[in-house]
Write a protein that holds these residues in place. Structure first.
Motif, PDB file in Angstrom:
ATOM      1  N   VAL A 191       5.095   1.229  17.336  1.00  0.00           N
ATOM      2  CA  VAL A 191       5.736   0.234  16.482  1.00  0.00           C
ATOM      3  C   VAL A 191       7.030   0.776  15.865  1.00  0.00           C
ATOM      4  O   VAL A 191       7.849  -0.008  15.381  1.00  0.00           O
ATOM      5  N   ASP A 192       7.233   2.088  15.912  1.00  0.00           N
ATOM      6  CA  ASP A 192       8.499   2.643  15.423  1.00  0.00           C
ATOM      7  C   ASP A 192       9.470   2.951  16.565  1.00  0.00           C
ATOM      8  O   ASP A 192      10.427   3.707  16.388  1.00  0.00           O
ATOM      9  N   GLU A 193       9.248   2.342  17.726  1.00  0.00           N
ATOM     10  CA  GLU A 193      10.102   2.564  18.891  1.00  0.00           C
ATOM     11  C   GLU A 193      10.704   1.243  19.369  1.00  0.00           C
ATOM     12  O   GLU A 193       9.978   0.253  19.530  1.00  0.00           O
ATOM     13  N   PHE A 194      12.014   1.248  19.632  1.00  0.00           N
ATOM     14  CA  PHE A 194      12.741   0.041  19.998  1.00  0.00           C
ATOM     15  C   PHE A 194      13.561   0.287  21.265  1.00  0.00           C
ATOM     16  O   PHE A 194      14.385   1.210  21.312  1.00  0.00           O
ATOM     17  N   LEU A 195      13.315  -0.559  22.267  1.00  0.00           N
ATOM     18  CA  LEU A 195      14.111  -0.492  23.497  1.00  0.00           C
ATOM     19  C   LEU A 195      15.531  -0.960  23.218  1.00  0.00           C
ATOM     20  O   LEU A 195      15.744  -1.978  22.539  1.00  0.00           O
ATOM     21  N   PHE A 196      16.512  -0.243  23.775  1.00  0.00           N
ATOM     22  CA  PHE A 196      17.907  -0.628  23.528  1.00  0.00           C
ATOM     23  C   PHE A 196      18.786  -0.212  24.696  1.00  0.00           C
ATOM     24  O   PHE A 196      18.699   0.910  25.190  1.00  0.00           O
ATOM     25  N   ARG A 197      19.609  -1.143  25.122  1.00  0.00           N
ATOM     26  CA  ARG A 197      20.582  -0.872  26.175  1.00  0.00           C
ATOM     27  C   ARG A 197      21.970  -0.862  25.538  1.00  0.00           C
ATOM     28  O   ARG A 197      22.377  -1.873  24.929  1.00  0.00           O
TER      29      ARG A 197
END
Length: 544
Positions: free
Chosen positions: A354-360
């Motif tokens: 929950v503290d990880e966010f996918l980002f491009r």
């Protein structure tokens, strides 16, 4: 077939003269209690040997109207790390009770501790008082409202969290059992030859079958002869090492053929969580906007209002499903379970915390998020079964408390190098053993993994947060093969936090640690997508 009778072993001698409460009778298995036939024999050999597997009594002594039905329930107790015990009600066809009064766990010597409801099915957690910890075996408590209870002189020890069969699934072809106490070292698995799955009903073992796969905490075995086994029954595993079957909470059921099932989704996200309800809306809102269709939450025993947080997300239109998974240090097994249970419902599953966010990085020029964003990450060849993405670890960024606007807004300073990765996985590509290292899965023959560079896609991992938030992680290492921080073992491991010792004591200058690169890309993107400027020229985010 002759049945194997089972009996109860008393702790009366230990607590003579001081029994003050009814104690639940829990399942435990006695080594050498069971004798099997030859290698090809699917049923247990007839014998008069007795074991300590017992028919359990309810461990509730309550009069509160909300709990009036509980004395009819058989409720096991499991001894967890840190001298805690969890009382687990059976899965019910109707809604679980609502606890409206203060609850206590009462022990046979008269000691008591407060009981806290956890999870979504009215399990409770309590600490074992110091005066009880010296007893061997440690007896189970009862759950009481008002502190009064009947007296029972038959008290049995609890299940132990590291020596138990705790969950099972049935497929059309086999039984998949989850158990601790067999494969205890990372990368070292006992071969399935000589192992048996053991099926029992009440106090009788009624069938055994061959184990076909033994990897980590996941075991596959054949179904028993459906015509000879009453249902539901319990299933355990005998490793063939002379110690007999493990104690078991795992219920065996026939494979179901539901007429209706949830609609199939292209992309799901699966996570195991504990007391992170306040972070959940930000994580779900963001990932739903970029293309995640369904969220699969494995609740590791939360008591911070997770159930209500999920209910609010459902009312807002998000597809969020929760499974109660209280077992200590079972993240690998939980992720295996997630793949198995959702392989027909999800084309891809992203395994993220929950503290990880996918980002491009290319998304910084996009005006509004859309469902094609995450789909662009999985637009790969037909033989690609896994996409591996590097993690960037962010630090406290000067914050002493949870930042206004959420983690994406407050934590903007990170380490320069990356040491971990996370993966998006096709369930149908996962190897039949379901082996994983949390960060990635082993794939079946013919499937490949592609590894993207951090210039293509990253996972922003808000790992080292404000100290009070980070400290809550200190006692919750959920990976089976990662040493707990409080244990003075493997101090050089990359899983340990630099500067953090073996006690939850804030390191010097924590607020400024792990700050080598100022990275505001995701902050700026999420402000543009989800922010609204207020009257005082500050941002209010959609998840607040």
């Amino acid at each position: 077939m002759a049945s194997i009778k089972l009996r109860r072993k008393s702790l009366t001698a230990i607590f003579a003269g001081s029994i003050a409460a009814l104690v639940v009778v829990c399942l435990t298995l006695n080594p050498s209690a069971i004798s099997f036939g030859g290698a090809g024999t699917p049923q247990p050999q007839a014998t008069n040997l007795r074991s300590r597997l017992v028919q359990r009594k309810p461990n509730f002594a309550v009069s509160n109207s909300d709990l009036s039905f509980l004395p009819s329930l058989n409720t096991p107790a499991v001894l967890l790390p840190d001298w805690e015990v969890i009382l687990l009600p059976p899965r019910l066809p109707h809604s679980p009770p609502v606890f409206s009064s203060a609850l206590l766990c009462l022990f046979p010597n008269g000691a008591a501790s407060s009981a806290t409801p956890i999870g979504s099915n009215s399990a409770v957690l309590c600490s074992i008082p110091h005066s009880v910890r010296r007893f061997r075996p440690i007896p189970s408590p009862i759950l009481s409202v008002g502190g009064s209870a009947a007296v029972d002189h038959h008290a049995l020890e609890m299940f132990r969290w590291n020596h138990i069969a705790y969950e099972s699934l049935s497929t059309t072809g086999d039984v998949i059992l989850f158990a601790k106490g067999v494969n205890n070292r990372q990368g070292v698995n006992r071969p399935p030859i000589g192992m048996r799955c053991v099926f029992s009903v009440e106090d009788v073992i009624v069938a055994t079958t061959h184990v076909t796969s033994s990897v980590q905490e996941v075991f596959r075995c054949l179904h028993p002869n459906q015509g000879t086994i009453p249902l539901p029954s319990r299933v355990s595993i005998d490793a063939g090492d002379g110690r007999g079957p493990l104690p078991s909470l795992a219920v065996y059921r026939k494979p179901s053929f539901a007429q209706e099932s949830p609609p199939r989704r292209l992309i799901c996200a699966c996570t195991m969580l504990y007391n992170v309800a306040k972070f959940l809306r930000e994580w779900v809102t963001y990932h739903s906007a970029i293309g995640v269709d369904r969220f699969l939450l494995y609740d590791n025993g939360s008591n911070d209002g997770l159930k209500e947080a999920v209910r609010r997300l459902g009312r807002a239109g998000f597809d969020v499903q929760t499974r109660f998974w209280p077992w200590a240090k079972t993240q690998e097994a939980g992720f295996s379970h997630c793949v198995i249970e959702n392989r027909d419902q999800c084309e891809w599953i992203a395994f993220l915390d929950v503290d990880e966010f996918l980002f491009r990085p290319a998304w910084k020029d996009v005006v509004q998020p859309n469902q094609t964003m995450i789909r662009s990450i999985i637009s790969t060849g037909s033989n690609i079964g896994q996409v591996s993405i590097q993690c960037l670890d962010f630090g406290p960024s000067g914050h002493r408390v949870h930042p206004h606007g959420g983690v994406t807004q407050g934590y903007t300073c990170r380490r320069a190098t990356n040491e971990r990765h996370k993966s998006l996985v096709r369930p149908k590509a996962v190897a039949s053993s379901f082996a994983n290292s949390v960060h990635h899965f082993q794939l079946g023959q013919g499937w490949k993994t592609i590894r993207l560079t951090k210039h293509e896609v990253v996972v922003n991992h808000y790992k080292y947060q404000a100290w009070e938030e980070f400290r809550s992680k200190f006692r919750r290492r959920v990976s089976a093969y990662v040493v707990d921080w409080k244990q003075t073992l493997n101090p050089g491991s990359k899983d340990r936090t630099p500067g953090l010792g073996f006690e939850p004591v804030e390191p010097k200058n924590w607020v400024n640690q792990f700050c080598e690169v100022n990275d505001t890309q995701l902050r700026d993107v999420t402000r543009a997508w989800f922010g609204k400027i207020g009257l005082t020229n500050d941002y209010s985010m959609a998840w607040e």
